[in-house]
Design an enzyme around this catalytic site. Structure first.
Site, PDB file in Angstrom:
ATOM      1  N   ASP A 334     115.393   2.173  51.997  1.00 62.43           N
ATOM      2  CA  ASP A 334     114.333   2.713  51.145  1.00 62.43           C
ATOM      3  C   ASP A 334     112.957   2.272  51.612  1.00 62.43           C
ATOM      4  OD1 ASP A 334     115.094   0.043  50.354  1.00 62.43           O
ATOM      5  OD2 ASP A 334     113.720   0.269  48.659  1.00 62.43           O
ATOM      6  N   GLU A 335     111.954   2.998  51.155  1.00 64.11           N
ATOM      7  CA  GLU A 335     110.540   2.621  51.299  1.00 64.11           C
ATOM      8  C   GLU A 335     110.219   2.090  52.698  1.00 64.11           C
ATOM      9  OE1 GLU A 335     109.434   1.539  46.689  1.00 64.11           O
ATOM     10  OE2 GLU A 335     110.301  -0.061  47.903  1.00 64.11           O
TER      11      GLU A 335
END
EC number: 3.2.1.52
Length: 765
Positions: A334-335
């Protein structure tokens, strides 16, 4: 065995009575069991656990669970019980595995009468779940623990029932981890997702890379307050530590004994600042890097063009997989900003060599390469829904956190999905709007919102149930500054999640859940859990009436309580006005209210809410652009007499992602306007930017407008309030135009993404 099977016939006959028949006596009649069993039927007599009671383990594989039961009895003040191999006569608690009698995985049959307690599970997990139900039933203590008579037939709704805990931002001792596992077992979770690495600290010993312990596990200081507050403040204290491999083994075994699988998470390719601080050659720039001291997303990530990155991560995972026998390994995903990759020669060379379309495809390559390695070891990966970007790895399970769209997309590709949308399952968000709440991440997730969540509701695709593995709650620890605060934020919301994960949808009822939750207070107190007990606090709704009047409704779920309130800014007492029906607010004031029990004693926290009455309250509002889903409580939010707070989680802010604001307020008739005010949010660390330009205009006919005011600077970090006296003008229409920042500039948090423009109450006087 013949004796047991004969007895099972009797049990099956008894449990044929549906739960609805038992519940007709009233929801209060149900025992305080969480999660609510599938079927529960009362029997005539209670059983008493005394020092003479024996524990009978029907199979050798149940000896550890028998030991746990003995420990539970002792922990409740009872005496140690003897163990035998045969269930003869009476006064015993028998534990048996029989998958024929109990066809559902993790299911159990629990029968309690005056002679004995029989717990039969489909498997060891089912037996343990039955004993957790037993623990919630019993009362008394010492030499006589009373267990009321019931026959319970029970099994889980979802195969995956998880709770996470982030130990990177704040490190919790092994004693707390074990306590956490005990509580997960009590409420029939079967998975503990252990978030072990992130930008702010590496928490697992990897012997091949000692700097992960000496460097990556430590940060120089820690942020004080909320990350949105500028300038950032720090405590100046070195912070860190890690779990040794021996400690990890100990915790893994502790969880396994309680039928809980631990899934470790090793973040990649983003959230890697701590690892890069220890081994800077793994980054695109070569460093130097430092372990992050504040919360957020950072541009420095693992270099996707450097083969040594993959060698490092494979070696790390080798040691991780040797410690954790779980079928799944969480690799994050993620991210991951692509800022460094776009200018990194090695990453660009990799992209060209593989003929990848863009950096999202490069991330997909990264994830798929790691998945192939994990698969080669007989394991599978789980990743956050960003792993869908650029193409999903062939065998990956998707954990959908940015809403449900990622989960739906993964299911459409026939991938296993775990639902954990941040709007319902993030327990670092505030659980009430009262000012007394401890500092939290910023969202608002009350207990009822967790309980009411229905994964992929309304999806009629038959394949959905095949790929929807279950649900998980997230306990991110940026603002969990102590074990006590962590428990307060997680419970009882985790208990609500436990019930939606276990109990059939049609049998769930929030009021009934609250009755049982109140009954659980005894057990939570015994377990010394600092849970949030404010779920019965006063809440409110409001609606505009004609002539700039608001109608206010106060409510509380507290049984038998009464609400007393004031509107003159004095504190309510037991002699104040009794709330019986909606209250009309005609003038600006603050409503204060207090809950009282049957003895006329205060039974909750003081409620107070300010209301601002002005000419636009309840007026029609037309928007040129649609607000973003997260900040879209309705157009009339701009003129409802309520101001949004600096926590921005109170459903009072209207927000636009990348789009301009243009709102037209119809006052209903031509009036004199001589004063305007409104609020905008300016929190760059939350991607919230004040408008580049804000204009206030007025019109008599809705076609021809004259500008009343313009502002191009908003210097306050937080709420910027415009308070604008204007030359009196006759107008029926007020137009507000806010120019969005658009794309967040380089060097700022969230660079390259859409700026959020948030606006609240437009006061017209």
């Amino acid at each position: 065995m013949k004796y047991i099977r004969t007895y099972l016939v009797m049990i099956v006959a008894l449990i044929a009575w549906p739960l609805s028949i038992w519940a007709q006596a009233g929801s209060a009649a149900l025992p305080a069991l969480i999660p609510l069993p599938v079927t529960i039927t009362p029997t005539a007599d209670a059983f008493y656990i005394t020092p003479a009671t024996r524990i009978v383990a029907g199979q050798a594989s149940l000896n550890k669970i028998a030991g746990l039961l003995n420990g539970y009895v002792i922990g409740y003040g009872g005496k140690s019980l003897s163990k035998t191999a045969v269930a003869a006569g009476s006064d015993f608690i028998s534990l048996t595995i029989d998958s024929t009698a109990v066809p559902y995985k993790e299911g159990y049959l629990l029968h309690i009468d005056k002679k004995a307690i029989r717990c039969i599970g489909h498997d060891a997990g089912g037996v343990l779940h039955g004993l957790q139900t037993l623990r919630q039933l019993w009362s008394g203590g010492g030499n006589s623990i009373k267990v009321p008579g019931y026959t319970i037939d029970d099994h889980p709704r979802f195969a995956y029932r998880g709770m996470a805990l982030d130990v990177s931002r704040h490190l919790f001792p092994v004693s707390f981890i074990k306590k956490y596992i005990d509580l997960l077992a009590l409420y029939k979770f079967n998975t503990f997702h252990w978030h072990l690495t992130d930008d702010q600290g590496w928490r697992i010993e990897i012997k091949q890379y000692p700097k992960l312990q000496s460097v990556a596990a430590w940060r120089n200081e820690t942020l004080i307050g909320h990350k949105k507050e500028l300038p950032h403040r720090f405590d100046g204290k070195r912070y860190g530590g890690y779990y040794t491999q021996q400690q990890i083994k100990e915790v893994v075994q502790y969880a396994a004994d309680r039928q809980i699988t631990i899934i470790p998470e090793i973040e990649m390719p983003g959230h890697a600042s701590a690892a890069l601080a220890a081994y800077p050659a793994l980054g695109c720039t070569g460093g130097p890097y430092t372990t992050a001291t504040y919360w957020g997303v950072f541009d420095d990530v693992y270099c996707a063009g450097n083969d040594s990155t993959f060698v490092f991560l494979q070696n790390v995972l080798d040691e991780v997989m040797a410690l954790f026998p779980s079928a799944y390994i969480h690799i994050g995903g993620d991210e991951c900003p692509k800022t460094r990759w776009r200018v990194c020669a090695k990453c660009q060379q990799r992209k060209r060599a593989l003929r990848l379309a863009d950096e999202h495809a490069l991330q997909s390559y990264f994830i798929q390469r790691m998945e192939q390695y994990v698969n080669s070891k007989g394991r599978h990966i789980i990743g956050w829904d960003e792993i869908l970007e650029g193409g999903l790895a062939p065998n990956a399970t998707v954990m959908s956190w940015r809403g449900e769209e990622g989960g739906k997309a993964a299911i459409a590709q026939h991938h296993r999905v775990i639902m954990t949308p941040e709007t319902n399952c993030y327990f670092d968000y505030y659980q009430s709007l009262y000012n007394e709440e401890p500092l939290a991440a910023g969202g608002f997730t009350p207990l009822q919102k967790v309980y009411g969540y229905e994964p992929l509701a309304g999806n009629t695709d038959n394949a959905t149930s095949d790929y929807l593995a279950g649900v998980e709650g997230q306990a991110w620890s940026e603002y969990y500054t102590s074990e006590k605060q962590a428990a307060y934020m997680i419970f009882p919301r985790a208990m609500a999640l436990a019930e939606l994960a276990w109990t059939p949808t049609k049998q769930r009822n929030y009021d009934n859940f609250l009755n049982r939750l109140r009954g659980e207070a005894r057990l939570l107190k015994q377990e010394k859990i600092n849970y949030d007990a404010h779920f019965d606090d006063i809440t409110y709704t409001s609606a505009p009436l004609q002539n700039n009047v608001l109608q206010i409704n106060l409510q509380s779920s507290y049984p038998g309580g009464e609400i007393r309130f004031t509107t003159d800014n004095t504190g309510p007492t037991s002699q104040s006005a009794l709330y019986t029906s909606a209250v009309e607010i005609k003038n600006t004031c603050t409503v204060k209210a207090l809950l009282f029990n049957k003895k006329h004693q205060p039974a909750g926290r003081l409620f107070q809410q300010a209301f601002r009455i002005h000419k636009a309250v309840g007026a029609a509002v037309t928007l040129q652009n649609k607000p973003m889903d997260r900040f879209n409580p309705g157009n009339t939010t701009l003129v409802n007499g309520l101001f949004g707070s600096n926590r921005y989680n109170d459903n009072q802010w209207l927000g636009f992602s990348g789009n301009d604001l243009q709102a037209v307020i119809d006052l209903g008739k031509e009036q004199t306007v001589q004063h305007l005010s409104l609020e905008v949010l300016n929190y760059h660390w939350q991607r919230m930017w004040a408008p580049v330009t804000l204009q206030l205009l007025a019109s008599k006919d809705g076609a021809h407008y004259s500008e009343l005011y313009r502002q191009d600077s908003f210097p306050v970090n937080g709420i910027n309030r415009l308070d604008v006296p204007v030359t009196p003008v006759q107008a029926q229409y007020i137009k507000v135009i806010g120019t969005n920042k658009g794309t967040i500039p380089a060097g700022e948090y969230g660079a390259g993404g859409n700026a959020l423009l948030l606006i609240d109450e437009i006061v017209v006087e």
